[in-house]
Design an enzyme around this catalytic site. Structure first.
Site, PDB file in Angstrom:
ATOM      1  CG  HIS A  52      -0.405   0.077   2.524  1.00 25.31           C
ATOM      2  ND1 HIS A  52       0.409  -0.896   3.063  1.00 25.31           N
ATOM      3  CD2 HIS A  52      -0.493   1.047   3.481  1.00 25.31           C
ATOM      4  CE1 HIS A  52       0.785  -0.542   4.287  1.00 25.31           C
ATOM      5  NE2 HIS A  52       0.251   0.632   4.557  1.00 25.31           N
ATOM      6  CG  HIS A  54      -0.037   4.307   4.773  1.00 19.47           C
ATOM      7  ND1 HIS A  54      -0.716   3.485   5.652  1.00 19.47           N
ATOM      8  CD2 HIS A  54      -0.928   5.238   4.348  1.00 19.47           C
ATOM      9  CE1 HIS A  54      -1.979   3.909   5.741  1.00 19.47           C
ATOM     10  NE2 HIS A  54      -2.127   4.965   4.960  1.00 19.47           N
ATOM     11  CG  ASP A  56       5.009   3.191   7.366  1.00 20.11           C
ATOM     12  OD1 ASP A  56       4.060   3.598   6.658  1.00 20.11           O
ATOM     13  OD2 ASP A  56       4.873   2.311   8.240  1.00 20.11           O
ATOM     14  CG  HIS A  57       4.222   0.233   4.094  1.00 19.39           C
ATOM     15  ND1 HIS A  57       4.142  -1.106   4.431  1.00 19.39           N
ATOM     16  CD2 HIS A  57       3.781   0.910   5.186  1.00 19.39           C
ATOM     17  CE1 HIS A  57       3.668  -1.227   5.656  1.00 19.39           C
ATOM     18  NE2 HIS A  57       3.431  -0.016   6.136  1.00 19.39           N
ATOM     19  CG  HIS A 106      -3.805  -0.156   6.827  1.00 14.35           C
ATOM     20  ND1 HIS A 106      -3.681   0.346   8.107  1.00 14.35           N
ATOM     21  CD2 HIS A 106      -2.711   0.281   6.149  1.00 14.35           C
ATOM     22  CE1 HIS A 106      -2.555   1.053   8.193  1.00 14.35           C
ATOM     23  NE2 HIS A 106      -1.951   1.029   7.016  1.00 14.35           N
ATOM     24  CG  ASP A 123       0.799  -1.467   7.695  1.00 13.59           C
ATOM     25  OD1 ASP A 123       1.739  -2.259   7.900  1.00 13.59           O
ATOM     26  OD2 ASP A 123       0.943  -0.232   7.644  1.00 13.59           O
ATOM     27  CG  HIS A 161       4.350  -1.888  11.224  1.00 13.50           C
ATOM     28  ND1 HIS A 161       5.151  -0.785  11.421  1.00 13.50           N
ATOM     29  CD2 HIS A 161       3.539  -1.580  10.179  1.00 13.50           C
ATOM     30  CE1 HIS A 161       4.830   0.162  10.547  1.00 13.50           C
ATOM     31  NE2 HIS A 161       3.855  -0.301   9.779  1.00 13.50           N
TER      32      HIS A 161
HETATM   33 ZN   LIG Z   1       0.057   1.585   6.505  1.00 16.95          ZN
END
Ligand SMILES: [Zn+2]
Length: 250
Positions: A52, A54, A56-57, A106, A123, A161
């Site tokens: 996805h 985001h 941090d990905h 998410h 996530d 995570h």
């Molecule tokens: Zn995420």
């Protein structure tokens, strides 16, 4: 096929998946630890896959794609440098058969990747927990989690995570007498102390102990209703109550 953990930020895992002609990087939120891994393993990447959009990905996607001139796979152009949009279905990437699952909740366009009995679920599903609802509805997330729960029990679950201990604290608050949760907590504490990931989990273990996959269990229903009297006991209402409780749980 080998799967390597590349820790990033405070609690993200980037994965490197290596096989004969493949060296994939999954969810590179930052390029720097990936570049170090590539150098150490002398393994130039062949593809980037993103669950996805985001930051941090995907924060490292553009730099890695430009440096190695490799394709980028993901749901749509919310993934930087995307070259190959993916939909629900079966694909061949670098000679490996990959099953793509569309799992909204998410985010509205979250994907999971299944290769053989390995699941990369970003996530959506965490060890003993699940992702927050940023864009999707509780009904979408519950459906996505139910689909994952229906995979073969031995499926190895690689989450994005290291949230296991925090999730287990919440799960044990709901089901303090569940012996499997106590064992999981002790094992996860040992692993964290030793500097090891608590992953992968398995679908079987999550089905047996993850409260978000157990919203039809009397013990989980009772805990949700004790916290939030008046919540109906249908799975969606219980899931919705648990997810919003966990958002505020310290
Ligand atoms: Zn995420």
């Amino acid at each position: 096929m080998d799967i390597h953990f590349i820790p990033a930020f405070t609690d993200n895992y980037i994965y490197a998946v290596t096989a004969d002609a493949a060296c994939w990087i999954i969810d590179p939120g930052t390029a720097e630890p990936v570049l170090r891994w590539i150098q150490q393993h002398r393994c130039p990447p062949t593809a980037i896959l993103c669950t996805h959009h985001h930051a941090d990905h995907v924060g490292g996607v553009a730099a890695l794609a430009a440096q190695f001139k490799i394709p980028v796979y993901g749901a749509n152009t919310r993934i930087p440098a995307l070259t190959h949009p993916l939909e629900e279905g079966k694909y061949d990437i670098d000679g490996l058969p990959v099953t793509i699952m569309e799992l909204p909740g998410h985010t509205r366009d979250h994907l999971a990747f299944r290769v053989d009995h390995h699941l990369f679920c970003g996530d959506t599903l965490f060890a003993a927990g699940c992702g927050r609802l940023f864009e999707g509805t509780p009904a979408q997330m519950l459906h996505s989690l139910d689909r994952l729960a229906a995979l073969p029990q031995a499926t190895q679950v690689y989450c994005a995570h290291e949230y296991t201990l925090s999730n287990l604290r919440f799960a044990r608050h709901l089901e303090p007498d569940h012996p499997l949760l106590r064992d999981r907590q002790q094992q996860a504490e040992r692993q964290i102390l030793a500097g090891q990931p608590t992953l992968p989990s398995t679908i079987g273990l999550e089905r047996a102990s993850n409260p978000f996959l157990r919203v039809r269990e009397p013990s989980v229903i009772a805990a949700a209703q004790a916290h939030d009297p008046g919540v109906p006991n249908d799975p969606l209402s219980i899931f919705t109550a648990l997810r919003s409780w966990k958002d505020r749980f310290q």
